[in-house]
Design a protein around this motif. Structure first.
Motif, PDB file in Angstrom:
ATOM      1  N   PHE A   8      38.789  33.225  49.618  1.00  0.00           N
ATOM      2  CA  PHE A   8      37.883  34.043  48.817  1.00  0.00           C
ATOM      3  C   PHE A   8      38.675  34.932  47.859  1.00  0.00           C
ATOM      4  N   GLY A   9      39.731  35.556  48.367  1.00  0.00           N
ATOM      5  CA  GLY A   9      40.535  36.441  47.518  1.00  0.00           C
ATOM      6  C   GLY A   9      41.180  35.696  46.364  1.00  0.00           C
ATOM      7  N   ILE A  10      41.703  34.491  46.641  1.00  0.00           N
ATOM      8  CA  ILE A  10      42.346  33.699  45.585  1.00  0.00           C
ATOM      9  C   ILE A  10      41.327  33.317  44.506  1.00  0.00           C
ATOM     10  N   MET A  11      40.186  32.807  44.926  1.00  0.00           N
ATOM     11  CA  MET A  11      39.183  32.333  43.967  1.00  0.00           C
ATOM     12  C   MET A  11      38.561  33.485  43.182  1.00  0.00           C
ATOM     13  N   SER A  12      38.289  34.590  43.839  1.00  0.00           N
ATOM     14  CA  SER A  12      37.595  35.688  43.171  1.00  0.00           C
ATOM     15  C   SER A  12      38.463  36.385  42.139  1.00  0.00           C
ATOM     16  N   LYS A  13      39.785  36.343  42.315  1.00  0.00           N
ATOM     17  CA  LYS A  13      40.678  37.043  41.393  1.00  0.00           C
ATOM     18  C   LYS A  13      41.311  36.127  40.355  1.00  0.00           C
ATOM     19  N   THR A  14      40.919  34.865  40.371  1.00  0.00           N
ATOM     20  CA  THR A  14      41.419  33.921  39.374  1.00  0.00           C
ATOM     21  C   THR A  14      40.401  33.801  38.247  1.00  0.00           C
ATOM     22  N   PRO A  15      40.828  33.973  36.984  1.00  0.00           N
ATOM     23  CA  PRO A  15      39.883  33.817  35.874  1.00  0.00           C
ATOM     24  C   PRO A  15      39.164  32.473  35.960  1.00  0.00           C
ATOM     25  N   PHE A  16      37.852  32.509  35.756  1.00  0.00           N
ATOM     26  CA  PHE A  16      37.051  31.298  35.930  1.00  0.00           C
ATOM     27  C   PHE A  16      37.503  30.187  34.984  1.00  0.00           C
ATOM     28  N   ALA A  17      38.036  30.549  33.826  1.00  0.00           N
ATOM     29  CA  ALA A  17      38.507  29.538  32.870  1.00  0.00           C
ATOM     30  C   ALA A  17      39.610  28.684  33.486  1.00  0.00           C
ATOM     31  N   GLU A  18      40.423  29.276  34.359  1.00  0.00           N
ATOM     32  CA  GLU A  18      41.481  28.518  35.019  1.00  0.00           C
ATOM     33  C   GLU A  18      40.909  27.580  36.079  1.00  0.00           C
ATOM     34  N   LEU A  19      39.812  27.988  36.701  1.00  0.00           N
ATOM     35  CA  LEU A  19      39.207  27.166  37.750  1.00  0.00           C
ATOM     36  C   LEU A  19      38.466  25.964  37.166  1.00  0.00           C
ATOM     37  N   ASN A  20      38.052  26.078  35.913  1.00  0.00           N
ATOM     38  CA  ASN A  20      37.288  25.012  35.269  1.00  0.00           C
ATOM     39  C   ASN A  20      38.247  23.968  34.690  1.00  0.00           C
ATOM     40  N   ASN A  21      38.715  23.075  35.552  1.00  0.00           N
ATOM     41  CA  ASN A  21      39.722  22.079  35.163  1.00  0.00           C
ATOM     42  C   ASN A  21      39.341  20.715  35.742  1.00  0.00           C
ATOM     43  N   PRO A  22      38.303  20.068  35.180  1.00  0.00           N
ATOM     44  CA  PRO A  22      37.814  18.792  35.735  1.00  0.00           C
ATOM     45  C   PRO A  22      38.871  17.700  35.874  1.00  0.00           C
ATOM     46  N   PRO A  23      39.766  17.473  34.892  1.00  0.00           N
ATOM     47  CA  PRO A  23      40.768  16.403  35.078  1.00  0.00           C
ATOM     48  C   PRO A  23      41.636  16.620  36.313  1.00  0.00           C
ATOM     49  N   PHE A  24      42.011  17.868  36.574  1.00  0.00           N
ATOM     50  CA  PHE A  24      42.832  18.168  37.744  1.00  0.00           C
ATOM     51  C   PHE A  24      42.054  17.902  39.033  1.00  0.00           C
ATOM     52  N   ALA A 143      33.199  33.827  38.341  1.00  0.00           N
ATOM     53  CA  ALA A 143      32.387  33.364  37.215  1.00  0.00           C
ATOM     54  C   ALA A 143      31.519  34.475  36.648  1.00  0.00           C
ATOM     55  N   PHE A 144      30.952  35.314  37.523  1.00  0.00           N
ATOM     56  CA  PHE A 144      30.036  36.368  37.070  1.00  0.00           C
ATOM     57  C   PHE A 144      30.701  37.738  36.988  1.00  0.00           C
ATOM     58  N   HIS A 145      32.035  37.768  37.180  1.00  0.00           N
ATOM     59  CA  HIS A 145      32.803  39.016  37.036  1.00  0.00           C
ATOM     60  C   HIS A 145      32.218  40.133  37.897  1.00  0.00           C
ATOM     61  N   ILE A 146      31.957  39.823  39.147  1.00  0.00           N
ATOM     62  CA  ILE A 146      31.375  40.800  40.068  1.00  0.00           C
ATOM     63  C   ILE A 146      32.488  41.667  40.653  1.00  0.00           C
ATOM     64  N   PRO A 147      32.465  42.973  40.425  1.00  0.00           N
ATOM     65  CA  PRO A 147      33.508  43.841  40.987  1.00  0.00           C
ATOM     66  C   PRO A 147      33.292  44.055  42.479  1.00  0.00           C
ATOM     67  N   LEU A 148      34.369  44.022  43.237  1.00  0.00           N
ATOM     68  CA  LEU A 148      34.270  44.244  44.677  1.00  0.00           C
ATOM     69  C   LEU A 148      34.514  45.712  44.997  1.00  0.00           C
ATOM     70  N   PRO A 149      33.768  46.290  45.945  1.00  0.00           N
ATOM     71  CA  PRO A 149      34.057  47.662  46.379  1.00  0.00           C
ATOM     72  C   PRO A 149      35.492  47.777  46.877  1.00  0.00           C
ATOM     73  N   VAL A 150      36.087  48.923  46.670  1.00  0.00           N
ATOM     74  CA  VAL A 150      37.495  49.113  47.023  1.00  0.00           C
ATOM     75  C   VAL A 150      37.732  48.854  48.510  1.00  0.00           C
ATOM     76  N   ALA A 151      36.853  49.336  49.362  1.00  0.00           N
ATOM     77  CA  ALA A 151      37.029  49.158  50.806  1.00  0.00           C
ATOM     78  C   ALA A 151      36.999  47.676  51.182  1.00  0.00           C
ATOM     79  N   LEU A 152      36.056  46.926  50.582  1.00  0.00           N
ATOM     80  CA  LEU A 152      35.962  45.498  50.868  1.00  0.00           C
ATOM     81  C   LEU A 152      37.176  44.760  50.339  1.00  0.00           C
ATOM     82  N   ASP A 153      37.618  45.136  49.142  1.00  0.00           N
ATOM     83  CA  ASP A 153      38.779  44.477  48.551  1.00  0.00           C
ATOM     84  C   ASP A 153      40.031  44.697  49.398  1.00  0.00           C
TER      85      ASP A 153
END
Length: 276
Positions: A8-24, A143-153
């Motif tokens: 979850f931490g890896i995916m949430s902090k990676t810009p969505f543009a990097e995750l959108n890589n269909p050929p890979f 994708a939706f740029h949802i900020p996480l609360p500091v305690a949860l993060d």
């Protein structure tokens, strides 16, 4: 808990543009698909397995330890640039394998011959898998740029830092407790597909579908080089089929990967594994 937090931490902090890589995604998943069916064929030809047993052999030849070993090793070898491809490979491989295996198992179960029932089992296993869903929710947060609360993060950061040591400890304990009486004929072939053929497939597909950034392509080869996952044995026990060979495949694959996986890591770190 630590592995879902890591994904979850890896995916949430990676810009969505990097995750959108269909050929890979296509290239890495295709490598897993080919390895799965090659291992199934090897199981049937070398061990005379039934379709139900061959399905577990296919899982052994395609499902690497991408949950326990993958993230920690990828980050250690390639750094933070390997985070996004690691999470994507895990998510896509898991969705494919946790779809095809229950489907084939259900189709060989005389108590549940309905195809609709089989698809229901597949969907339920995907939705109930905490590792897959943690990666999906992380991608949605990115994708939706949802900020996480500091305690949860901070809590997620604490848990994900414990993922690698906890996973390796669990790996050692589980392998040490596995029985080892004999080596079925099909196991060496299945393990060879996982440790040798699968990485070569990943390498070739990176060149075919690329070019990709060096960290992404190297991560794909590294993840394909991982030994059979412990979940192979767990799934074999759940379905009461191919139990002892699954245990032996995990044990032998893990020991053999000391040579094969270490070699791949050395090629990557020494700069000898280079993609154009």
């Amino acid at each position: 808990v630590s592995l879902p937090a890591l994904l979850f931490g890896i995916m949430s902090k990676t810009p969505f543009a990097e995750l959108n890589n269909p050929p890979f995604l296509i290239a890495t998943t295709l490598g897993t698909v080919i390895a799965f069916f090659l291992a199934m064929v090897a199981g049937k030809l070398m061990g005379g397995l039934t379709l139900r047993e061959a399905t577990l052999a296919g899982l052994s030849g395609a499902y690497g330890n991408i949950g326990y070993m993958g993230p920690g090793l990828a980050l250690a070898v390639l750094g933070t640039k390997a985070a996004a491809p690691t999470a994507l490979i895990f998510c896509c491989d898991s969705i494919f394998l946790f779809s095809i295996v229950p489907l084939l198992i259900e189709l060989t179960d005389r108590d549940h011959p309905s195809l609709l029932h089989a698809f229901g089992v597949v969907l339920r296993q995907i939705v109930q898998n905490p590792l897959i869903m943690s990666a999906v929710f992380g991608a949605l947060v990115a994708a939706f740029h949802i900020p996480l609360p500091v305690a949860l993060d901070r809590t997620i950061q604490f848990l994900q830092n414990a993922a690698a040591p906890m996973a390796l400890f669990a790996l050692g304990v589980t392998v040490a407790l596995r029985p080892f009486e004999r080596v079925p004929w099909e196991v060496p072939g299945v393990v060879a597909i996982k440790l040798l053929i699968h990485p070569l497939l990943a390498f070739g597909l990176m060149l075919l579908f690329g070019p990709f950034a060096q960290p992404w392509a190297a991560t794909a080869v590294l993840m394909a080089s991982l030994p059979p996952a412990l979940n192979v044995f767990v799934i074999a026990r759940q379905n009461d089929t191919w139990i002892e060979p699954a245990s032996v495949a995990v044990l032998i694959g893990t020991f053999a990967s000391v040579v094969t996986l270490t070699s791949v890591m050395w090629f990557i770190q020494s700069g000898r594994l280079v993609f154009p």
